[in-house]
Write a protein that holds these residues in place. Structure first.
Motif, PDB file in Angstrom:
ATOM      1  N   SER A   1      -7.377  -7.536  -3.397  1.00 50.34           N
ATOM      2  CA  SER A   1      -7.657  -8.746  -4.181  1.00 50.34           C
ATOM      3  C   SER A   1      -7.926  -8.423  -5.648  1.00 50.34           C
ATOM      4  CB  SER A   1      -8.838  -9.511  -3.583  1.00 50.34           C
ATOM      5  OG  SER A   1     -10.020  -8.732  -3.615  1.00 50.34           O
ATOM      6  N   SER A   2      -8.024  -7.148  -5.978  1.00 51.20           N
ATOM      7  CA  SER A   2      -8.135  -6.740  -7.382  1.00 51.20           C
ATOM      8  C   SER A   2      -6.749  -6.321  -7.870  1.00 51.20           C
ATOM      9  CB  SER A   2      -9.103  -5.566  -7.534  1.00 51.20           C
ATOM     10  OG  SER A   2     -10.408  -5.940  -7.141  1.00 51.20           O
ATOM     11  N   PRO A   3      -6.339  -6.739  -9.077  1.00 48.84           N
ATOM     12  CA  PRO A   3      -5.003  -6.378  -9.579  1.00 48.84           C
ATOM     13  C   PRO A   3      -4.794  -4.868  -9.599  1.00 48.84           C
ATOM     14  CG  PRO A   3      -5.978  -8.094 -10.944  1.00 48.84           C
ATOM     15  CD  PRO A   3      -7.060  -7.633 -10.009  1.00 48.84           C
ATOM     16  N   ARG A   4      -3.641  -4.441  -9.077  1.00 48.57           N
ATOM     17  CA  ARG A   4      -3.284  -3.026  -9.026  1.00 48.57           C
ATOM     18  C   ARG A   4      -1.973  -2.822  -9.784  1.00 48.57           C
ATOM     19  NH1 ARG A   4      -7.545   0.074  -6.791  1.00 48.57           N
ATOM     20  NH2 ARG A   4      -8.719  -1.360  -5.453  1.00 48.57           N
ATOM     21  N   SER A   5      -1.955  -1.837 -10.664  1.00 46.20           N
ATOM     22  CA  SER A   5      -0.774  -1.579 -11.494  1.00 46.20           C
ATOM     23  C   SER A   5       0.213  -0.670 -10.780  1.00 46.20           C
ATOM     24  CB  SER A   5      -1.190  -0.937 -12.820  1.00 46.20           C
ATOM     25  OG  SER A   5      -2.025  -1.801 -13.561  1.00 46.20           O
ATOM     26  N   PHE A   6       1.490  -0.883 -11.062  1.00 45.02           N
ATOM     27  CA  PHE A   6       2.540   0.011 -10.570  1.00 45.02           C
ATOM     28  C   PHE A   6       3.715  -0.042 -11.528  1.00 45.02           C
ATOM     29  CE2 PHE A   6       3.504  -4.098  -8.771  1.00 45.02           C
ATOM     30  CZ  PHE A   6       4.889  -4.168  -8.652  1.00 45.02           C
ATOM     31  N   ASP A   7       4.741   0.751 -11.242  1.00 48.12           N
ATOM     32  CA  ASP A   7       5.932   0.828 -12.087  1.00 48.12           C
ATOM     33  C   ASP A   7       5.566   1.179 -13.533  1.00 48.12           C
ATOM     34  OD1 ASP A   7       8.596   0.845 -12.676  1.00 48.12           O
ATOM     35  OD2 ASP A   7       8.876  -1.316 -12.671  1.00 48.12           O
ATOM     36  N   GLY A   8       4.793   2.260 -13.661  1.00 49.94           N
ATOM     37  CA  GLY A   8       4.426   2.733 -14.994  1.00 49.94           C
ATOM     38  C   GLY A   8       3.454   1.836 -15.730  1.00 49.94           C
ATOM     39  N   GLY A   9       2.726   1.024 -14.995  1.00 51.08           N
ATOM     40  CA  GLY A   9       1.753   0.132 -15.617  1.00 51.08           C
ATOM     41  C   GLY A   9       2.350  -1.145 -16.177  1.00 51.08           C
ATOM     42  N   THR A  10       3.647  -1.386 -15.932  1.00 53.95           N
ATOM     43  CA  THR A  10       4.295  -2.599 -16.460  1.00 53.95           C
ATOM     44  C   THR A  10       4.212  -3.776 -15.501  1.00 53.95           C
ATOM     45  OG1 THR A  10       6.458  -1.949 -15.568  1.00 53.95           O
ATOM     46  CG2 THR A  10       5.920  -1.217 -17.811  1.00 53.95           C
ATOM     47  N   LYS A  11       3.717  -3.520 -14.279  1.00 53.64           N
ATOM     48  CA  LYS A  11       3.593  -4.594 -13.292  1.00 53.64           C
ATOM     49  C   LYS A  11       2.237  -4.489 -12.595  1.00 53.64           C
ATOM     50  CE  LYS A  11       8.570  -4.850 -12.259  1.00 53.64           C
ATOM     51  NZ  LYS A  11       9.024  -3.752 -13.128  1.00 53.64           N
ATOM     52  N   GLN A  12       1.759  -5.648 -12.126  1.00 46.70           N
ATOM     53  CA  GLN A  12       0.523  -5.697 -11.347  1.00 46.70           C
ATOM     54  C   GLN A  12       0.731  -6.586 -10.127  1.00 46.70           C
ATOM     55  OE1 GLN A  12      -2.817  -6.975 -13.738  1.00 46.70           O
ATOM     56  NE2 GLN A  12      -2.992  -5.017 -14.802  1.00 46.70           N
ATOM     57  N   VAL A  13       0.071  -6.207  -9.034  1.00 49.21           N
ATOM     58  CA  VAL A  13       0.135  -6.998  -7.814  1.00 49.21           C
ATOM     59  C   VAL A  13      -1.276  -7.172  -7.277  1.00 49.21           C
ATOM     60  CG1 VAL A  13       0.525  -4.966  -6.355  1.00 49.21           C
ATOM     61  CG2 VAL A  13       1.198  -7.230  -5.525  1.00 49.21           C
TER      62      VAL A  13
ATOM     63  N   VAL B   1      15.096 -12.715 -23.758  1.00 52.03           N
ATOM     64  CA  VAL B   1      14.151 -11.910 -22.985  1.00 52.03           C
ATOM     65  C   VAL B   1      14.603 -11.963 -21.526  1.00 52.03           C
ATOM     66  CG1 VAL B   1      11.744 -11.565 -22.309  1.00 52.03           C
ATOM     67  CG2 VAL B   1      12.278 -12.501 -24.576  1.00 52.03           C
ATOM     68  N   ASP B   2      14.936 -10.811 -20.963  1.00 58.27           N
ATOM     69  CA  ASP B   2      15.459 -10.748 -19.597  1.00 58.27           C
ATOM     70  C   ASP B   2      14.604  -9.832 -18.737  1.00 58.27           C
ATOM     71  OD1 ASP B   2      18.033 -12.264 -19.933  1.00 58.27           O
ATOM     72  OD2 ASP B   2      18.413 -10.650 -21.369  1.00 58.27           O
ATOM     73  N   GLY B   3      14.562 -10.139 -17.452  1.00 60.30           N
ATOM     74  CA  GLY B   3      13.866  -9.284 -16.501  1.00 60.30           C
ATOM     75  C   GLY B   3      14.491  -9.374 -15.131  1.00 60.30           C
ATOM     76  N   ASP B   4      14.258  -8.357 -14.313  1.00 57.19           N
ATOM     77  CA  ASP B   4      14.729  -8.393 -12.932  1.00 57.19           C
ATOM     78  C   ASP B   4      13.674  -7.752 -12.044  1.00 57.19           C
ATOM     79  OD1 ASP B   4      15.527  -5.390 -12.430  1.00 57.19           O
ATOM     80  OD2 ASP B   4      16.437  -5.932 -14.345  1.00 57.19           O
ATOM     81  N   LEU B   5      13.705  -8.098 -10.772  1.00 57.33           N
ATOM     82  CA  LEU B   5      12.686  -7.640  -9.831  1.00 57.33           C
ATOM     83  C   LEU B   5      13.265  -7.580  -8.429  1.00 57.33           C
ATOM     84  CD1 LEU B   5       9.570  -7.063  -9.328  1.00 57.33           C
ATOM     85  CD2 LEU B   5       9.398  -9.502  -8.798  1.00 57.33           C
TER      86      LEU B   5
ATOM     87  N   LEU C   1       0.815  -1.215   0.000  1.00 59.84           N
ATOM     88  CA  LEU C   1       0.000   0.000   0.000  1.00 59.84           C
ATOM     89  C   LEU C   1       0.846   1.262   0.000  1.00 59.84           C
ATOM     90  CD1 LEU C   1      -2.737  -1.006   2.594  1.00 59.84           C
ATOM     91  CD2 LEU C   1      -3.053  -0.746   0.141  1.00 59.84           C
ATOM     92  N   GLN C   2       1.873   1.300   0.818  1.00 63.82           N
ATOM     93  CA  GLN C   2       2.608   2.543   1.031  1.00 63.82           C
ATOM     94  C   GLN C   2       3.714   2.792   0.017  1.00 63.82           C
ATOM     95  OE1 GLN C   2       3.967   2.397   5.101  1.00 63.82           O
ATOM     96  NE2 GLN C   2       1.904   2.130   5.930  1.00 63.82           N
ATOM     97  N   GLN C   3       4.351   1.712  -0.478  1.00 63.38           N
ATOM     98  CA  GLN C   3       5.506   1.906  -1.343  1.00 63.38           C
ATOM     99  C   GLN C   3       5.255   1.604  -2.811  1.00 63.38           C
ATOM    100  OE1 GLN C   3       9.321   0.623   0.077  1.00 63.38           O
ATOM    101  NE2 GLN C   3       8.607   0.385   2.188  1.00 63.38           N
ATOM    102  N   LEU C   4       4.230   0.823  -3.109  1.00 67.33           N
ATOM    103  CA  LEU C   4       4.009   0.433  -4.498  1.00 67.33           C
ATOM    104  C   LEU C   4       2.789   1.085  -5.125  1.00 67.33           C
ATOM    105  CD1 LEU C   4       4.788  -3.402  -4.440  1.00 67.33           C
ATOM    106  CD2 LEU C   4       6.295  -1.525  -5.043  1.00 67.33           C
ATOM    107  N   LEU C   5       1.709   1.153  -4.380  1.00 67.39           N
ATOM    108  CA  LEU C   5       0.441   1.559  -4.975  1.00 67.39           C
ATOM    109  C   LEU C   5       0.023   2.963  -4.525  1.00 67.39           C
ATOM    110  CD1 LEU C   5      -1.557  -1.758  -4.511  1.00 67.39           C
ATOM    111  CD2 LEU C   5      -0.119  -1.074  -6.423  1.00 67.39           C
ATOM    112  N   PRO C   6      -0.551   3.719  -5.436  1.00 60.03           N
ATOM    113  CA  PRO C   6      -1.065   5.049  -5.077  1.00 60.03           C
ATOM    114  C   PRO C   6      -2.445   4.957  -4.431  1.00 60.03           C
ATOM    115  CG  PRO C   6      -1.425   4.676  -7.411  1.00 60.03           C
ATOM    116  CD  PRO C   6      -0.700   3.446  -6.883  1.00 60.03           C
ATOM    117  N   LEU C   7      -2.565   4.090  -3.415  1.00 65.87           N
ATOM    118  CA  LEU C   7      -3.850   3.913  -2.751  1.00 65.87           C
ATOM    119  C   LEU C   7      -3.880   4.732  -1.465  1.00 65.87           C
ATOM    120  CD1 LEU C   7      -4.679   0.099  -3.024  1.00 65.87           C
ATOM    121  CD2 LEU C   7      -5.815   1.968  -4.172  1.00 65.87           C
ATOM    122  N   LYS C   8      -4.862   5.583  -1.352  1.00 66.36           N
ATOM    123  CA  LYS C   8      -5.046   6.342  -0.131  1.00 66.36           C
ATOM    124  C   LYS C   8      -6.025   5.573   0.748  1.00 66.36           C
ATOM    125  CE  LYS C   8      -4.171  10.854  -2.244  1.00 66.36           C
ATOM    126  NZ  LYS C   8      -4.707  12.216  -2.506  1.00 66.36           N
TER     127      LYS C   8
END
Length: 288
Positions: free
Chosen positions: A99-111, A164-168, A77-84
């Motif tokens: 429980s609903s997918p929330r986008s972050f990191d410019g819309g390239t990731k969902q949690v 195809v490479d990725g990091d997280l 909530l505090q570091q990834l998502l713009p949820l108030k």
């Protein structure tokens, strides 16, 4: 004596009839209902909350939902998502939001968290990964599609060197997690409102297997290989598992999909996303 008590005449001399007391669900104390609900899964709780007003009120008790939230929900909530989040928001509503997918990191990731067990799940779009040659339209294109949660996939027409490479870096709750690449051979389209798939560029995948790799900061390294043959069907290809032992320390990882045998070209591949989920949920996914 018990027989005599049970046979007392309910007709009194004053002319009033007294019917025996019959307990109803509404008569169960709310605290008792809440305690019962705390042993159930979230879908079962929500289903029972529709029985009556007592069950509905009891289903919102914070002590029911607090243990069902992941241990890192404040981090999400505090570091990834713009949820108030209002301090007065109950834990049940907080669970529903996460429980609903929330986008972050410019819309390239969902949690999001799994609605049944509260496990944390992540998805990374193809646009959130590094793809060799992605800027050269002779090789790759980003195409829009409603078959992806990100509404776009990377489509390979033809190439010699597939990489195809990725990091997280993410703060996971403790547990065992699985990582998947979601891939499809062929380009899905719609004709007359019906799904169709073009296999025009599909070639080269039967000659050599692709290689998947996963590495984490604690020296975990997993490599797997697989021949791609899922024509026209999205498939979750299992890369490997990793274990999180300390939920307070962010997990660093790198993952990749490669086929760098330059003796032949390959093409017709759709790369949608990478999925990370608790291994307990991975059994529901199709993998090679």
């Amino acid at each position: 004596m018990g027989a005599n008590v049970s046979s007392i005449d309910t007709n009194c001399d004053d002319g009033l009839n007294y019917l025996p007391f019959k307990p109803k669900l509404d008569d169960i104390p709310e605290a008792c209902v809440a305690l019962l609900l705390s042993y159930l899964d979230p879908p079962e709780i929500c289903k029972l909350s529709r029985i009556n007003r007592v069950f509905h009120a009891a289903s919102s008790a914070d002590f029911i939902w607090e243990p069902k939230l992941p241990s890192n929900y404040n981090y999400i909530l505090q570091q990834l998502l713009p949820l108030k989040v209002d301090d007065a928001l109950c834990k049940k509503d907080l669970f529903a939001k996460l429980s609903s997918p929330r986008s972050f990191d410019g819309g390239t990731k969902q949690v999001w968290i799994d609605k049944k067990n509260g496990g944390v799940c992540l998805a990374i779009s193809s646009k959130g990964m590094t793809i060799t040659g992605i800027d050269d339209r002779r090789y790759w294109n980003h195409i829009p599609t409603d078959e992806s949660r990100f509404q776009t996939v990377a489509y390979l027409q033809q190439i010699w060197w597939l990489e195809v490479d990725g990091d997280l870096e993410f703060q996971f709750p403790e547990g065992t997690y699985s990582l998947f690449f979601r891939l499809q051979l062929g380009k899905a389209t719609k004709r007359h409102k019906r799904r169709a798939c073009s296999y025009e560029h599909v070639h080269g995948w039967d000659l050599k297997p692709v290689q998947f790799q996963l590495t984490t900061g604690d020296d975990c390294r997993v490599t797997s290989r697989c021949y791609l043959d899922n024509l026209g069907t999205w498939m979750q290809h299992h890369v490997g598992d990793f274990v999180v032992k300390d939920a307070t320390v962010p997990t660093k990882m790198k993952y990749s999909l490669t086929q760098i045998d330059c003796t032949h070209t390959k093409g017709g591949l759709c790369v949608d996303s990478v999925l990370i989920c608790p291994s307990s949920l991975a059994k529901q996914l199709t993998s090679c």
